[in-house]
Design a protein around this motif. Structure first.
Motif, PDB file in Angstrom:
ATOM      1  N   LEU A  46       0.882  -1.161   0.000  1.00 50.98           N
ATOM      2  CA  LEU A  46       0.000   0.000   0.000  1.00 50.98           C
ATOM      3  C   LEU A  46       0.920   1.211   0.000  1.00 50.98           C
ATOM      4  O   LEU A  46       1.575   1.506   1.003  1.00 50.98           O
ATOM      5  CB  LEU A  46      -0.900  -0.006   1.240  1.00 50.98           C
ATOM      6  N   ALA A  47       1.037   1.859  -1.137  1.00 43.71           N
ATOM      7  CA  ALA A  47       2.066   2.881  -1.319  1.00 43.71           C
ATOM      8  C   ALA A  47       1.471   4.201  -1.785  1.00 43.71           C
ATOM      9  O   ALA A  47       0.442   4.236  -2.458  1.00 43.71           O
ATOM     10  CB  ALA A  47       3.088   2.395  -2.344  1.00 43.71           C
ATOM     11  N   SER A  48       2.163   5.265  -1.420  1.00 47.37           N
ATOM     12  CA  SER A  48       1.793   6.577  -1.939  1.00 47.37           C
ATOM     13  C   SER A  48       2.067   6.583  -3.449  1.00 47.37           C
ATOM     14  O   SER A  48       2.903   5.808  -3.927  1.00 47.37           O
ATOM     15  CB  SER A  48       2.574   7.678  -1.228  1.00 47.37           C
ATOM     16  N   PRO A  49       1.381   7.425  -4.221  1.00 47.62           N
ATOM     17  CA  PRO A  49       1.508   7.385  -5.685  1.00 47.62           C
ATOM     18  C   PRO A  49       2.932   7.546  -6.210  1.00 47.62           C
ATOM     19  O   PRO A  49       3.293   6.948  -7.217  1.00 47.62           O
ATOM     20  CB  PRO A  49       0.620   8.545  -6.150  1.00 47.62           C
ATOM     21  N   ALA A  50       3.766   8.320  -5.540  1.00 48.77           N
ATOM     22  CA  ALA A  50       5.126   8.555  -6.029  1.00 48.77           C
ATOM     23  C   ALA A  50       6.129   7.511  -5.537  1.00 48.77           C
ATOM     24  O   ALA A  50       7.289   7.523  -5.945  1.00 48.77           O
ATOM     25  CB  ALA A  50       5.590   9.949  -5.601  1.00 48.77           C
ATOM     26  N   PHE A  51       5.689   6.582  -4.697  1.00 54.37           N
ATOM     27  CA  PHE A  51       6.601   5.595  -4.111  1.00 54.37           C
ATOM     28  C   PHE A  51       7.037   4.577  -5.166  1.00 54.37           C
ATOM     29  O   PHE A  51       6.213   4.057  -5.911  1.00 54.37           O
ATOM     30  CB  PHE A  51       5.917   4.875  -2.945  1.00 54.37           C
ATOM     31  N   THR A  52       8.343   4.281  -5.230  1.00 51.85           N
ATOM     32  CA  THR A  52       8.855   3.343  -6.238  1.00 51.85           C
ATOM     33  C   THR A  52       9.794   2.285  -5.662  1.00 51.85           C
ATOM     34  O   THR A  52      10.394   1.520  -6.412  1.00 51.85           O
ATOM     35  CB  THR A  52       9.609   4.101  -7.349  1.00 51.85           C
TER      36      THR A  52
END
Length: 155
Positions: A101-107
């Motif tokens: 479950l990641a923030s949109p910019a997380f890579t």
């Protein structure tokens, strides 16, 4: 017979949680021939859900790594149950699949799921090396930060 994996768990000071009951209309694992498929596990300890929120905003990579490791402990608890209490029946970890479950910019999804992968290698040694996927998700069950599923080959 000596239980090598149990001894390794003790040496590593690793305790397994109780196997979690299914949260829906599915079974926690399925055995097909020599392959054991373990359903996705959340970061919970004996029924207490831990690590809620998005990695990359509310949670750090280290938090996500710890969450994935806890998912891995739950995978092992389910596998132990499927193997009648004997993890030495596991010949190889075949594959792990990890959802973050990641923030949109997380890579950095792979760094998070390394928590489960490193655990498998610590517990099983070279047979713990496995194929894997690690992907981001817009939501996960109960708001959990991570979910990990696994496939194991039994001897």
């Amino acid at each position: 017979m000596t239980k090598v994996i149990e001894a390794r768990l003790r040496h590593l000071s690793i305790e397994l949680p109780h196997p979690a009951p299914p949260a829906g209309a599915y079974v926690p694992y399925v055995l097909m021939g020599s392959l054991l498929f373990v359903s996705g596990q959340l970061p919970q300890w004996n029924g207490e859900l831990r690590f809620l929120g998005r990695v990359g905003s509310e949670l750090t990579i280290d938090d996500g790594y710890a969450a994935a490791r806890l998912c891995g402990l739950n995978l092992l608890a389910q596998a132990q149950d499927a193997c009648g209490g004997n993890l030495d029946r596991i010949a190889r970890v075949v594959r792990l699949g990890g959802f973050v479950l990641a923030s949109p910019a997380f890579t950095d999804h792979p760094k998070v799921i390394n928590g489960a992968s490193d655990l498998m290698q610590d517990v099983f040694g070279p047979p713990g090396r496995h194929a894997r996927f690690a992907v981001g998700a817009p939501s996960l069950p109960l708001g959990a930060a991570v979910e990990v599923e696994g496939i194991f080959q039994l001897a």
